[in-house]
Design a protein around this motif. Structure first.
Motif, mmCIF file in Angstrom:
data_model
loop_
_atom_site.group_PDB
_atom_site.id
_atom_site.type_symbol
_atom_site.label_atom_id
_atom_site.label_comp_id
_atom_site.label_asym_id
_atom_site.label_seq_id
_atom_site.Cartn_x
_atom_site.Cartn_y
_atom_site.Cartn_z
ATOM 1 N N ARG A 1 0.823 -1.197 0.000
ATOM 2 C CA ARG A 1 0.000 0.000 0.000
ATOM 3 C C ARG A 1 0.868 1.263 0.000
ATOM 4 O O ARG A 1 0.580 2.235 -0.701
ATOM 5 C CB ARG A 1 -0.918 -0.030 1.228
ATOM 6 N N TYR A 2 1.913 1.255 0.835
ATOM 7 C CA TYR A 2 2.784 2.426 0.919
ATOM 8 C C TYR A 2 3.419 2.736 -0.431
ATOM 9 O O TYR A 2 3.485 3.888 -0.862
ATOM 10 C CB TYR A 2 3.871 2.198 1.968
ATOM 11 N N LEU A 3 3.884 1.696 -1.117
ATOM 12 C CA LEU A 3 4.509 1.894 -2.430
ATOM 13 C C LEU A 3 3.501 2.458 -3.426
ATOM 14 O O LEU A 3 3.831 3.330 -4.235
ATOM 15 C CB LEU A 3 5.086 0.568 -2.939
ATOM 16 N N THR A 4 2.273 1.950 -3.375
ATOM 17 C CA THR A 4 1.230 2.455 -4.272
ATOM 18 C C THR A 4 0.947 3.930 -3.994
ATOM 19 O O THR A 4 0.811 4.732 -4.927
ATOM 20 C CB THR A 4 -0.059 1.632 -4.107
ATOM 21 N N GLU A 5 0.878 4.277 -2.719
ATOM 22 C CA GLU A 5 0.636 5.669 -2.345
ATOM 23 C C GLU A 5 1.776 6.587 -2.796
ATOM 24 O O GLU A 5 1.568 7.787 -3.010
ATOM 25 C CB GLU A 5 0.442 5.778 -0.837
ATOM 26 N N CYS A 6 2.958 6.021 -2.944
ATOM 27 C CA CYS A 6 4.109 6.795 -3.425
ATOM 28 C C CYS A 6 4.150 6.881 -4.949
ATOM 29 O O CYS A 6 5.091 7.456 -5.517
ATOM 30 C CB CYS A 6 5.402 6.182 -2.903
ATOM 31 N N GLY A 7 3.157 6.292 -5.607
ATOM 32 C CA GLY A 7 3.066 6.411 -7.055
ATOM 33 C C GLY A 7 3.632 5.256 -7.846
ATOM 34 O O GLY A 7 3.674 5.303 -9.076
ATOM 35 N N TYR A 8 4.061 4.205 -7.157
ATOM 36 C CA TYR A 8 4.633 3.060 -7.859
ATOM 37 C C TYR A 8 3.537 2.099 -8.318
ATOM 38 O O TYR A 8 2.536 1.895 -7.608
ATOM 39 C CB TYR A 8 5.596 2.289 -6.956
ATOM 40 N N ILE A 29 8.843 -15.051 -3.095
ATOM 41 C CA ILE A 29 8.002 -13.923 -3.497
ATOM 42 C C ILE A 29 8.882 -12.909 -4.215
ATOM 43 O O ILE A 29 9.937 -12.515 -3.713
ATOM 44 C CB ILE A 29 7.325 -13.274 -2.273
ATOM 45 N N ILE A 30 8.461 -12.499 -5.404
ATOM 46 C CA ILE A 30 9.183 -11.504 -6.197
ATOM 47 C C ILE A 30 8.314 -10.253 -6.295
ATOM 48 O O ILE A 30 7.143 -10.322 -6.688
ATOM 49 C CB ILE A 30 9.509 -12.030 -7.611
ATOM 50 N N LEU A 31 8.884 -9.128 -5.923
ATOM 51 C CA LEU A 31 8.187 -7.842 -5.946
ATOM 52 C C LEU A 31 8.846 -6.950 -6.994
ATOM 53 O O LEU A 31 10.058 -6.730 -6.959
ATOM 54 C CB LEU A 31 8.284 -7.187 -4.560
ATOM 55 N N ILE A 32 8.049 -6.475 -7.962
ATOM 56 C CA ILE A 32 8.558 -5.590 -9.017
ATOM 57 C C ILE A 32 7.756 -4.295 -8.971
ATOM 58 O O ILE A 32 6.522 -4.318 -9.015
ATOM 59 C CB ILE A 32 8.448 -6.247 -10.404
ATOM 60 N N CYS A 33 8.453 -3.172 -8.858
ATOM 61 C CA CYS A 33 7.796 -1.866 -8.768
ATOM 62 C C CYS A 33 8.198 -1.002 -9.966
ATOM 63 O O CYS A 33 9.337 -1.041 -10.410
ATOM 64 C CB CYS A 33 8.187 -1.156 -7.476
ATOM 65 N N SER A 34 7.237 -0.243 -10.442
ATOM 66 C CA SER A 34 7.467 0.618 -11.600
ATOM 67 C C SER A 34 7.152 2.068 -11.238
ATOM 68 O O SER A 34 6.087 2.370 -10.705
ATOM 69 C CB SER A 34 6.579 0.168 -12.768
ATOM 70 N N ARG A 35 8.079 2.984 -11.560
ATOM 71 C CA ARG A 35 7.894 4.395 -11.218
ATOM 72 C C ARG A 35 6.832 5.085 -12.070
ATOM 73 O O ARG A 35 6.373 6.156 -11.721
ATOM 74 C CB ARG A 35 9.228 5.136 -11.354
ATOM 75 N N ASN A 36 6.461 4.456 -13.186
ATOM 76 C CA ASN A 36 5.425 5.089 -14.025
ATOM 77 C C ASN A 36 4.009 4.755 -13.550
ATOM 78 O O ASN A 36 3.026 5.155 -14.175
ATOM 79 C CB ASN A 36 5.604 4.696 -15.493
ATOM 80 N N GLY A 37 3.898 4.017 -12.462
ATOM 81 C CA GLY A 37 2.587 3.717 -11.896
ATOM 82 C C GLY A 37 1.895 2.521 -12.509
ATOM 83 O O GLY A 37 0.823 2.124 -12.051
ATOM 84 N N LYS A 38 2.479 1.932 -13.551
ATOM 85 C CA LYS A 38 1.856 0.783 -14.198
ATOM 86 C C LYS A 38 2.309 -0.513 -13.531
ATOM 87 O O LYS A 38 3.487 -0.682 -13.224
ATOM 88 C CB LYS A 38 2.215 0.749 -15.690
ATOM 89 N N LYS A 39 1.357 -1.411 -13.338
ATOM 90 C CA LYS A 39 1.675 -2.700 -12.747
ATOM 91 C C LYS A 39 2.391 -3.575 -13.769
ATOM 92 O O LYS A 39 1.911 -3.771 -14.885
ATOM 93 C CB LYS A 39 0.394 -3.383 -12.279
#
Length: 206
Positions: A1-8, A29-39
């Motif tokens: 949730r925190y990452l999503t709130e930061c725009g990831y 578990i593999i977590l991939i985050c994108s700075r453009n907000g797209k999953k």
């Protein structure tokens, strides 16, 4: 949730390394985050347990370590009090394959406790991937005994199962070597992650 709130854009999933060509059933578990907000999309498997979707079947222990030269292996020893039970077991078996009275002797107080306890006195199966490589192959509850030899998996076999080049030199004591290799990410799973991230950075359609 925190990452999503930061725009990831956040994508996470539990993956089995065997589905990507690793001769090991290792779930992470593999977590991939994108700075453009797209999953990000999920990783694309390259192998499957039974050949589904016309993918190659999981790689097995036999094709990975079946031809190692015994004289070139380095490993810790099982204590003699446990070795006597391994000598009663065939590949793919564990303590449950012992005669009932031997089960009680081998397991002690653990015999009457709950849970499957499948890692106790476990010989690995040739025609399956290895279980998850732990940082010590001779701990009683997570034994990683060779399918036929009366010993745990060797450091060299650890390297092959984790897909390290066999000529890589691992520093430290033998227990430190086991720990370093056991904590690593298998080559094929790392490659699948890298391939996905590279494609995303190049704006490829995945």
């Amino acid at each position: 949730r925190y990452l999503t709130e930061c725009g990831y854009g956040v994508s996470f999933n539990l993956y089995n390394a065997a589905n990507f060509g690793t001769p090991q059933k290792r779930e992470r578990i593999i977590l991939i985050c994108s700075r453009n907000g797209k999953k990000a999309p999920y990783l694309v498997p390259t192998h499957s347990e039974n050949g589904l979707f016309n993918l190659p079947k999981w790689r097995t222990l036999r094709e990975t370590i079946g031809n190692v030269i015994e004289e070139e292996q380095h490993f810790i020893e099982f204590p003699e009090k446990r070795l006597k039970y391994y000598r009663m077991l065939k590949e793919g078996q564990n303590w449950r394959s012992l005669p009932i009275e031997e089960q009680r002797k081998a397991m002690g107080k653990s015999f009457d406790s709950g849970g499957g306890k499948t890692g106790f006195f476990r010989r690995l199966a040739w025609d399956e991937p290895a279980p998850t490589l732990v940082t010590h192959p001779a701990m009683p509850a997570t034994d990683l005994a060779h399918p036929e030899k009366d010993r745990p998996l060797s450091v060299e076999e650890y390297k092959l199962i984790q897909e390290f080049p066999n000529d890589w030199h691992i520093e430290g004591t033998i227990l430190e070597q086991y720990k370093q290799i056991g904590n690593a990410v298998p080559n094929s799973l790392g490659k699948a992650i890298g391939k996905l991230v590279k494609g995303l950075l190049a704006n490829e359609e995945i």
